[in-house]
Structures are given as C-alpha cells and as structure tokens.
Design a protein around this motif. Structure first.
Motif, PDB file in Angstrom:
ATOM      1  N   THR C 174       0.833  -1.203   0.000  1.00 13.94           N
ATOM      2  CA  THR C 174       0.000   0.000   0.000  1.00 13.94           C
ATOM      3  C   THR C 174       0.866   1.251   0.000  1.00 13.94           C
ATOM      4  N   ALA C 245      -6.001   1.246   4.396  1.00 12.29           N
ATOM      5  CA  ALA C 245      -6.354  -0.105   4.859  1.00 12.29           C
ATOM      6  C   ALA C 245      -5.213  -0.822   5.568  1.00 12.29           C
ATOM      7  N   TYR C 318      -8.402   2.539  14.130  1.00 17.23           N
ATOM      8  CA  TYR C 318      -9.350   3.333  13.337  1.00 17.23           C
ATOM      9  C   TYR C 318      -9.475   4.731  13.909  1.00 17.23           C
ATOM     10  N   GLY C 534     -14.768  -2.216   7.819  1.00 19.83           N
ATOM     11  CA  GLY C 534     -14.409  -0.953   7.179  1.00 19.83           C
ATOM     12  C   GLY C 534     -15.222  -0.727   5.924  1.00 19.83           C
ATOM     13  N   TRP C 537     -14.103  -2.129   2.665  1.00 21.67           N
ATOM     14  CA  TRP C 537     -12.951  -1.572   1.942  1.00 21.67           C
ATOM     15  C   TRP C 537     -11.726  -2.465   2.057  1.00 21.67           C
ATOM     16  N   ASP C 538     -11.516  -3.029   3.239  1.00 22.86           N
ATOM     17  CA  ASP C 538     -10.378  -3.922   3.455  1.00 22.86           C
ATOM     18  C   ASP C 538     -10.332  -5.029   2.434  1.00 22.86           C
TER      19      ASP C 538
END
Lengths: 529, 104, 611
Positions: C174, C245, C318, C534, C537-538
């Motif tokens: 990422t 993420a 988070y 999430g 999204w993860d």
C-alpha cells in the motif's frame, strides 16, 4: 623463469632510464621539432630536477622495486617478507601522491608527461590498489601455515612496476610514452598471472599475453601513422584529422580498447579473471582498467577536432559492450568468471562517459569516467578478497598465489559461517549493481547524467536495461550467500583479507555517503589536461 | 620514383602478413614470430615516414622511435618465451589449440 | 550557536550509534539491549530540549554537514535544521519515543529476539529524526523511506506467525502506491525549482504558481500536479482514504510499535510533510479542496468503523486514522498550526491509550477482544485510570488535550467551509461515543473473562506504569500549551455556535455511549459486521491491490526464477535458450578466435571511420 623475469625487469628499467635520461635530448630535440609551443616554458636548466620532483610517487615505486631486487640477491631467505616492504613502498608513494594531488600542474620531461590532478587521481588509486594487493599476500595472511612459495619477491617487484605503468599511462601526453607505460603495466603482470603452475593458468596467461602483444603491435603501428602525419608523437599536436591520421588513431585506440575490455576486443577477460589469484584479480579489475581508461580519457581530451563518426563508434561499442558483458554474466556458474563478464559490462558503462565527452567536445564526461573507476575499485577488490577467503582449496595447494574452485557453491551458507564477510559481500554486490547508498550508485548516476546531458538518450536506455540485467545476476550471488548452509568447504584462514574486506566495505559506504568529495576531485582532475 | 607511400604500402603488406600469421598459426613460436613481423612493419613505416617533410622541416625522429620499438619487442619476446617454456610442460609441440579449457 | 550545532549533531548521532551497537551486540547481550536503546533515546531527548526550545523561540539552528552531491543544475547538502515546526516534532518524537522505549524494556522482556526489536526501534528513531530535521527534499525522502522500512520490519516482527507477515506485506504494498506518487512529486518539484532546499522551494512557489503543463491538451497547474502527487504520498504514509487499509492490520506488530510508529510519530509524517511544504500546497487550491474532502471522508468513515470494532487495538487504529483525518483537514485549510497542535496532543494521548492497551493485554494474557473483558477497573485500577484519562483526551472533553486542538481545527475549518466544520462536529460526537464504548466495555460492567484469566490478572510493574503516568499527566498539560501559535497566527472564526455545538456533541456522544454500554454488550447484527470490515474496503483493497501483487511476486519466484534462471545457472545447457547458446559459441576458448574477434573489430572500426 626466474632469470627471465629478471631479464624483463632489467629491460623495463633500461627503458625507463633511457627514456628519462634522454627525453630532453631525444624527445624534444629530435623527435619533436622545436616549433612545438608547450615546451618553451619548461626549457630551463634545472628542468630534470623539477620534473623528477613532480614525479616523486613514481620514483618511490621504482626505487622500492629496485631495493627489493637488491634484497633478492642479498637476503634471499627473507623473500617471503618482501611483500610487506613493497606495501610500505606503495604506501609511501600513496602519501606522496596524496600530497601532490592538488598542486599546480607540472609539465615534465619536455612536455611528454603532465603531473596534474588527473594524474593525481590515477596515482592515488593505483598506489592504493597496489598496496592492497601486496598486503594481501603478506605472510601475516597465512596463520599457522608455512607457504613454501619462493616467488613473493618477484611478484612484489612486478606489482609495483605495474602500478608505475598505470600512473604513467595517466600522466602521459605522448603516444610513445603511453605505449611504454602500457608495456610496463601489462608485461609485469604476465609472470604474476602465470604463478599457479596449472594448465588452466598457463592457458590464461598465454591468451592474455597474445592479446597484449596484438595490442602493442596495433598501438605502435598506429603511432607510425600518427607520427608520419603530424611529425610528432605529442597528443597536443593532433589536428587536421585526415584519413591517415584517423587510421593511426583507430589503431592506437584499438590497442587501448583491448586492455579496457571493449567488445569485440574483450574475449580474454573472463578467461583471465577465472584463474587469477584473488589478490591479482582485484588488482587487474581495478588497476589495469584504471590505466587503460586514464590514457583513453586524456587522449579523448585532445580529440576535440575528431570527426563526428568517432562519437558514433564509441556509442556503438559501448552498447555492444554493455549487452555482451551483462548477458554473458547471466549464465555463469563461476564467480570469478562472472566478475570477468561483469567487468566487461562496467567497461560499457564507463564508455558512456567517453561517448558523452566526445559528443559535447568537453571534459564533462571524462570526470564521470574517472569517478566511475574510483567508485568501482573498492567493490571489485573487496569481491575478489571475498573469493580469496571462500574459494574451495580441496584440489589445490593452499598458497596465496593459487586459485581454488570458484563455483557459486563456495558461497553457500556464508551468512552462517562468516556473517561479517557475507554482509560486506552484500555491500560490494550492491555497489556493483548500483544501489544506494553504496558508491556504485553514484558512479552510474554521474555517467548516466553526463550521457543524458550529451543527449545520448538511446544509449541511456540501453544502459538502464543493462543495469537491470546486472542487478539480476548480482542478486543471484547474494541469494547464494544468504541461503542455508549445506556443505563444508576448506578455506584459507585469512586475517588480513578479513581486514581488507571490512575496510573496502566501509570505504564503499563512506564514498557512497560523501560522493561529492570524490566528484569534486574528479571534476578538478579534468580541469587542466 | 619510390616515395614514402610505397614504403607505407610495403609495411601494410608486412603487417597484414603478421596478422594473418597471428590468426592462422597454431604453434606458439610461429605466433611470436608473427608478432615480430608486425613490429618490424611498424619500424619500416616509422623510418620511411620520418623522411617526410612536415611544415617545411624534415622530421628525422622516426629512427629514434624505432629504437624504442626494438626495445619493446625484446621485452615482449622475453616474456613470450617464458610463457612458452611453461606451456611446454603441458603440450610438447606448444600448439595453442591444445589450450581451450577456459571457455563459455 | 556553535554549542547548539554540537548538541544537534549529538541528538542525531546517538540513536544511530545505539542502533548499530545493538544490531551488533544485541544477540549476545539481549538483556541490555532495551536499557541501551531507551537510554540512548532519552539522552538524545535531553540534548534536544535546548535545541528545540531555541528553534521554537524562532532562532533556527542549522547544521550543515557536507555537500551530498552536485550536478550542474542541482546541489543537495546533508544538512539539518531545527525551526519552529521541527522543534515541536523533536519534542513529540524524542519525548513520546523515549517513554515508549522505556515501556518496551518490560513489555518485550520475554521475547527471544528483543535485540532485533530494539535495534529496529532505534533505527526508526534515527530515520524519523532525519525526516523531521532534514533540510532538503532528498533527506526528507531518505527519512521517509527509512521509517517505512523500520515500520514494515516491525509490523512483521513476529514473522513466524502468518498474520504479522501478511500485514507487513500489506503495509509495504500500500505504501508503495503512495511513495510512487511522492517520488514523482519530489522529482517534479526539484525539476521545477532547481533546488532541493525546503525553505527555497516554499519561497519560490509563489512566483511559480501560474506555471502550467499540458496533459492531453488540457492545461494543468504544474504545482497542482506536484501537490496532488505529494498528497498521494501523504495518503499512503498517514493512512488517509483510500490508502488507509494497511494501518488496522499493522496492529499485528508489538504494542509499543503500534504506539510509537502507527499512532504517535510515523503516521504523522504525511501531515508533517504537508505542513513543511505549505508553500506548494498554498499554491494548489484545487488539490486542497480534494484534500479537505478526503480528510472528511477519512475522519467520519474511520470514526464510524471504530464504533463497530471488537478488537481493542483495532478500535484505536481506526481512531488514529480518524484523528489523522482531522489533522489533514486542518492542513488542507492552511492552518498548519492547528494541524501540528493536534498532532502533538494526539501523539501524547494516543500513545497513552496504546500503552494502556498493552498493559491490559499483559494483564489478560494477550487477550484483545473487548467482548471478553469488562469490570477491569477493579483488577487493574492504575491502568484503568490512565486509560480513562487518555480516552477523555481522545473524546475531546474540556481540560484534556484533545479538546483544545480539535476545537481549533474545527474553528479553522469553519473559517473556510461551514459544511465541512459541521461534519467534523458530527465526527467529534462519534469519537466521544466510541471512546465511551471502549472504556465502558473494558473497565466497567460485569467481568466476561474466564476464571483462568482472572487468576493471572495483575497490574503491570513500575517500568510499564511510570510512562503511563507521565503520559497521563502530559494529556492534562499539553492542551494548555499554545502550540498552534508558534507556527504563526491562525485565522479562526470564533463563532459561538461552533464552540457550543462541538461541546454539546461531545457531551451527547459520550453520554450516549456511557448510557448505552453501561451494563452489557450490544448484539451483533449484519450491519455492524459490515461496518466492522471498514465498509468492505479492506476486502476490496485485498482483492484489487494486495492479492494480485502477491500472486505476481509468487509467479516471478516460481516460474521466472526457479524454472528459468536457476535451471540455466545449474548447468542445464539444453534449456539455456538461444542467448546462452550464443554466448557459449562466442567464447570458444580458442585464442585464435579471440584474436580474430579483435582483428574483425579493428576492420569494422577502420571501415567505419575512414572516409
């Protein structure tokens, strides 16, 4: 063999002394007509003395060699220790070279040689390389093992003389002096290389010698044309490039290209590196390449009037050298042979700087050439020292002049056996592959930059592709060193080699963190050629 | 009339003979002789060209350079013969074709 | 100022030296490693205090070491500079970092490879110092990559287990995306300004504002493009949507690492970079709109996701993402003082929260699920109290740190955009809610853990408690320091409605959380499960980005490497292909051929060059 070597040494000394003593009379008075402009400034009475003072490092190397010759006769039993003496001589020469580095240029011996910063860089590098090579064969390096070898004295002399040849190559501004320096540099190395007394070793020596002989013949024949055209053997007299002069230049360059390892003059390189003992491998890869390119660099500086297609030629040679060297190395299973091919690849990278310099008709590219050479030297010397520490000696004698088995397997599990050596090896490989923060990155960076600034985009693309290929095979070596241990190999116990390896790794990182210091020196070196 | 171009042409032929010998001969002694022939071609060329007029003056240094060339030739021959003696151990007729173990 | 230069040099050298020392001796003397590491950072902090205070007072200290490299158009120095901004960062990095090092001595006591741990931790501090003190873009980038490396290595510290190794890879990939943008941004910026110096770049950006480039016929502002690329880099490092993420997964690393790297210091590097290059961002209005939008999505979205988490450290992760969104919002409206103020307060209370969570884990034999906790205040009262202090700081209750900095950010955003400020106020309510939920479920209500755990449940020893108490005191103090004013006047709209509604939202959110979770857990519903991931999204990032790249890497390893090159290398000549065969034929081993090549080459050269 012993007598022959002495014969050779005496001949070389005769050549040098004849050159030095008669250079004023012969070179300036007869060969070069007094019309020559550069000589007038230096033509006073104490010229020889001042010339000698400017060449103190060379004199130290020569006198140390002479001293060891005398010692060979006086105390032959002590010859095992002569390499330490030679190391001392080289260290003193290094000191003088370092001290003289930044002084005003001295045009000596009626303009045949110039002691400027370019010479200074080459001197510092050559004396350091020689000193490192000599300390590696010092008796300290064989703990508890009595080496019965009797040739250490000769080898010391010859390495010192070869270093002398390298420095003369860099300082020469005269075709004839270049050839003599070239001969001093290469003839000294053939007997050293032949030390293994194995069939393969003699084969490599024979190949090296015949390529060298061809190089000499080509260079001399080239000189005869150049002399016929300009009536002089000075670089400075090069002008009006007509067909005859161009033939001469190409012949002369071909000779230098053979030593530097350009494709298609390269074929001797892997064979010779494969069997060279480790101390000599490092000396050849770092020193001989330095000598050849130092001469090429200085000569290129005087080729400002050369026609356009000389540039095209060097570009083509550079691309061919890059591809053949790096592709050849991909398939190797022998470490020394791999370095032989990769040395050809590095020649290709350095040639980019030459091409850039020819394109822009300035000294910019040459600075990147000398910087690449000094950035390449510690990594390759260190790599050969690692080979010397790890090579398989089950089939050969353990002496320091022997080269053992050098297949990839010798490195397997190195990280478990000798973690420090493995980490240093990783540093050398990173430097040769051009990864930061090792200095190899900056060598490539500046060569690529000058090529880019000269507008050689195609060549730059070829070089980038080849950097990737090169990174691949260096990583292959790295993986071998960090893979799990599964064999037991008989190695030398080499405390001095260990120190050399660590010192070279530190030098690689140090130079990588302060590249500007060396880049500034390289720029300075090209100020007054 | 014979001028220096003729001599250059002759030296070119001599040099060519030397190169051909270098490439085609198998015996190391013959190869060394070929190298000598090449160096003699150099000397011939140097001496011939040293008589040429340059910028209104006569350069006569070619002979001096030829002396250096002879010196270098002697040095090379010495080393070459030394290597030849070493090779003799492994091949009685010193044929270079017997030595091709280092390859790939 | 010579003494300041010397001190600054010491500040930088001590952690580097200590990292090397531990790296070489850590295996032999693992029990000293922690003390050496913590001692080095605290010593460095002691030296840093006068330098940082000088910098904050406006007397910048500059340490010029050497010229790194130069070309005809660009010259880069190795130089460090402590001004207002990096002075504050020095306090954050070395102060909080030192306490976390100290805490780790006890926390990692039973780990076999703690030499490696502390060497990496010290290396991280060194790189972080290079990042915040570097005087030019290249140093910034070197530190940026260095902290990234330390972060991946420490996430995957327990690489024998699968989850940490995977999390390390996820963080790496990422961040590659972000770093790619960052590299392009740096390159473009150096190219445009012809300088690497940060101060010079900021100064020149004003005049370069109107430079445009054409992409596909459309004119784009050059600096807009640069700022967009830099923002992408900041997104990766500071875990902003859509590159956030990796941060929750990074909690697989040891808890002090989560506290130091993934809460207090490294993840704020993106915010720091935006504030440092404020000249560039000031000249890029459109990108700042995008930044504000991204920051709002991050702040609100991550806060909602945090409400549904059941893993203590993931809640905090988070919440970190959400708070980073607040900072980014402050930076996006060019109120860098508020962003850095919140960065500093957040570093203190979030480090406190993470370290208390570590203490809770210690007490409960490494349990992390808050559904299996409850009523812990009776078992571990000290940890409980300091964690409540931290949660009050996070929720933004007056007197505690987070309140002041968050108010200021909301006020600064309100000066720019009322709607965005309103959304941030909603976010503050949610923050208060999940903070309350976390505290209630962990420390109050009935105990939900089994008797075995209960028997071993104990308070940590003083080495772990001392940093907690210091940080708790810090949470009370740091909000009252006027950090934001150091970096120049903030344009803030002190509308009463902003102030009152923010306060009301905190009270409402927190009160509702306390009331709702006063006795028991809520039930799990499909909606909550969806939010917990999430918003899916993860999984999406995994599917789109991580898995393909991992597969590609595996393919390269299996096919290209093993089947291709290796077989060649091990002498299977018949499969060597055309290239190997050609090389083999070329290098025949016969000297005649070699000489032939040379003569052939000579002939070509002569033919080519002679006219």
């Amino acid at each position: 063999m012993r007598l022959l070597i002495f014969f050779l040494v005496i001949m070389i000394l005769l050549g040098i002394s004849a050159f030095m003593l008669f250079s004023d009379a012969v070179v300036s008075g007869i060969i070069n007509p007094p019309l020559s402009t550069i000589d007038i400034a230096t033509a006073d009475s104490d010229m020889v003395y001042r010339s000698l003072a400017a060449f103190s490092p060379e004199l130290v190397l020569l006198l140390t060699a002479l001293l060891i010759i005398i010692f060979e006769f006086v105390t032959p039993r002590q010859r095992r220790n002569f390499s330490v003496l030679g190391f001392g001589g080289a260290a003193v020469a290094f000191f003088f070279a370092y001290k003289n580095f930044n002084t005003a240029p001295v045009l000596a011996f009626s303009g045949a040689v110039l002691a400027d910063s370019w010479t200074g860089v080459a001197r510092i590098a050559a004396t350091a390389v020689a000193a490192v090579a000599l300390i590696q064969i010092a008796p300290l390096n064989l703990f508890g093992f009595d080496d019965k070898e009797s040739r250490y004295g000769e080898i010391t002399i010859l390495i010192l003389l070869s270093a002398l040849g390298i420095t003369l190559m860099a300082s020469s501004r005269d075709f004839l002096v270049t050839v003599i320096a070239f001969e001093i540099m290469s003839l000294s190395l053939y007997p050293v290389l032949a030390g293994n007394n194995s069939r393969k070793n003699y084969e490599a020596t024979m190949k090296y010698f015949l390529m060298g002989a061809l190089a000499t013949a080509l260079m001399l024949y080239g000189i005869s044309f150049i002399f016929g055209e300009t009536g002089s053997t000075r670089y400075a007299e090069l002008k009006g490039f007509n067909a005859r002069l161009l033939i001469g230049m190409v012949l002369f360059f071909s000779g230098l290209f053979i030593k530097a390892g350009f494709v298609p003059f390269h074929a001797w390189m892997p064979d010779v590196y494969e069997t060279a003992p480790s101390f000599l491998g490092g000396f050849m890869a770092a020193g001989i390449k330095l000598g050849a390119f130092a001469a090429i660099g200085r000569l290129i500086y005087f080729c400002k009037l050369a026609p356009e297609n000389l540039t095209t030629l060097v570009v083509a040679l550079s691309a061919a050298t890059l591809f053949l060297g790096n592709c050849g190395a991909l398939f190797q299973t022998n470490l020394a042979r791999l370095i032989g091919y990769s040395a050809i690849g590095h020649t290709g990278f350095i040639a980019m700087g030459i091409a850039a310099s020819l394109e822009t008709r300035s000294a910019d590219g040459i600075a990147s050439v000398i910087f690449y050479l000094i950035s390449y030297a510690p990594a390759v010397i260190g790599f050969f020292a690692v080979i010397g520490m790890t090579e398989d000696l089950s089939k050969t004698r353990r002496g320091l002049l022997q080269s053992g088995g050098r297949n990839f397997e010798i490195l397997r599990g190195l990280f478990q056996r000798k973690p420090v050596v493995a980490i240093c090896l990783a540093v050398f490989l990173a430097s040769m592959a051009g990864l930061p923060p090792a200095v190899g990155f900056w060598g490539k960076f500046y060569v690529f930059l000058t090529a880019y600034q000269a507008g050689k985009i195609g060549l730059l693309a070829v070089a980038l592709i080849n950097s990737l290929i090169a990174a691949w095979y260096y990583m292959k070596v790295m993986r071998e060193a960090f893979s799990p241990l599964d064999t037991e190999i008989e190695n030398r116990t080499s405390p001095v080699s260990l120190i050399i390896v660590i010192a070279m790794a530190v030098l690689v990182i140090y130079m990588g963190l302060l590249p500007d210091l060396f880049w500034a020196s390289a720029n300075l070196a090209t100020k007054a050629m | 009339m014979i001028n220096s171009d003729h001599a250059t042409f002759f030296s070119l032929i001599l040099f060519g003979i030397g190169i051909l010998g270098l490439l085609t001969r198998k015996n190391l002694i013959m190869i060394l002789i070929s190298v000598e022939i090449m160096l003699n071609a150099v000397n011939l060329n140097l001496i011939a060209l040293s008589r040429r007029d340059i910028q209104g003056m006569t350069a006569v240094g070619g002979e001096a350079i030829a002396l250096f060339v002879i010196l270098l030739a002697a040095c090379e021959a010495a080393v070459g013969l030394g290597i030849l003696i070493g090779l003799k151990k492994y091949s009685s007729d010193v044929s270079v074709d017997d030595f091709d173990e280092l390859r790939d | 100022m010579a003494s300041m230069n010397l001190l600054l040099a010491l500040v930088i050298i001590i952690p580097i030296f200590s990292a090397l020392l531990i790296a070489f001796t850590g295996r032999s003397f693992p029990s000293f490693a922690g003390w050496i590491a913590a001692g080095a950072v605290l010593l460095s902090f002691a030296f840093a205090v006068p330098v940082a205070l000088q910098g904050i007072a406006g007397n910048a200290t500059e340490l010029h070491l050497w010229n790194f490299f130069f070309t005809k158009t660009l010259s880069i120095d190795v130089a460090f500079r402590v001004d207002e901004l990096s002075g504050i960062m020095l306090f954050v990095v070395l102060g909080v970092g030192g306490l976390i090092h100290f805490y780790s001595i006890e926390y990692m006591k039973h780990d076999r490879s703690r030499g490696r741990f502390f060497a990496l931790l010290n290396a991280f501090i060194s790189f972080m110092l290079i990042l915040i003190l570097g005087n030019n873009l290249l140093m910034l980038f070197a530190g940026w990559e260095g902290v990234g490396f330390a972060s991946y290595a420490l996430i995957g510290f327990w690489y024998e287990r699968q989850a940490p190794a995977k999390a390390g890879i996820k963080a790496f990939i990422t961040n590659r995306v972000g770093d790619f943008g960052f590299m392009i941004g740096i390159f473009l910026l150096c190219w445009l300004t012809g300088s690497g110096s940060l101060a010079e770049i900021n100064a020149r950006c004003v005049e370069l504002k109107n430079v445009t480039v054409n992409i596909g016929g459309m004119p784009f502002g050059y600096l807009e493009l640069v700022a967009l690329m830099l923002f992408l880099g900041a997104c990766g490092k500071s875990a902003q949507f859509p590159l956030h993420a990796w941060l929750p997964d990074a909690m697989e690393g040891p808890t002090p690492v989560s506290a130091l790297i993934h809460a207090a210091t490294m993840v704020t590097a993106g915010i720091y970079m935006v504030c440092r290059l404020d000249g560039v961002f000031a000249a890029a209005d459109t990108v700042r709109e995008i930044m504000l939008l991204g920051a709002l999505v991050t702040a609100l979205g991550a806060a909602i996701v945090a409400c549904a988490q059941t893993d203590l450290k993931r809640i905090l992760a988070y919440s970190t993402i959400s708070q980073l969104g607040y900072m980014m919002a402050g930076a996006a409206v060019m109120a860098k003082g508020t962003a850095i103020f919140h960065l500093a307060t957040h570093a203190v209370f979030k480090a406190l929260l993470f370290l208390s969570a570590g203490s809770v884990m210690h007490a409960l034999s490494d349990k992390l699920d808050i559904r299996e906790m409850g009523g812990l205040i009776r078992k571990i009262p000290v940890t409980g109290i300091v964690m409540i202090v931290g949660a009050l700081g996070l929720a933004g209750v007056p007197l505690f740190a987070g309140y002041y900095s968050k108010e200021m950010i909301i006020g600064a955003v309100a000066a720019d955009n009322y709607f965005a400020a309103a959304l941030l106020i909603v976010g503050a309510a949610i923050t208060a809610f999940y903070s309350a939920r976390m505290i209630m479920l962990v420390f109050f209500g009935e105990s939900r853990f089994d008797d075995e755990t209960s028997k071993h449940c104990h308070e940590s020893n003083w080495i772990m408690i001392l940093p907690l108490i210091i940080l708790a005191v810090g949470t009370l103090i740091v909000g009252h320091l006027h950090v934001s004013e150091i970096l120049g006047h903030i344009e803030e709209e002190n509308l009463p409605w902003v102030f009152y509604s923010a306060l009301a939202s905190v009270i409402f959110g927190g009160g509702f959380g306390i009331y709702y979770y006063r006795t028991h857990l809520s039930h799990s519903t499909p909606w909550k499960e969806f939010i917990k991931t999430g918003f899916g999204w993860d999984a999406a990032v995994d599917r789109v980005l991580i898995q393909p790249i991992t597969e590609l890497a595996k393919w390269v390893r299996d096919y290209l490497d093993k089947a291709g090159i290796d077989s060649l290398a091990h002498g299977m000549a018949h499969s060597a292909g055309a290239l190997g065969e050609t090389m083999r034929t070329l290098q025949s081993g016969s000297i005649g051929t070699y000489l032939g090549y040379a003569v052939f080459g000579l002939a070509i050269l002569l033919w080519f060059i002679v006219p």
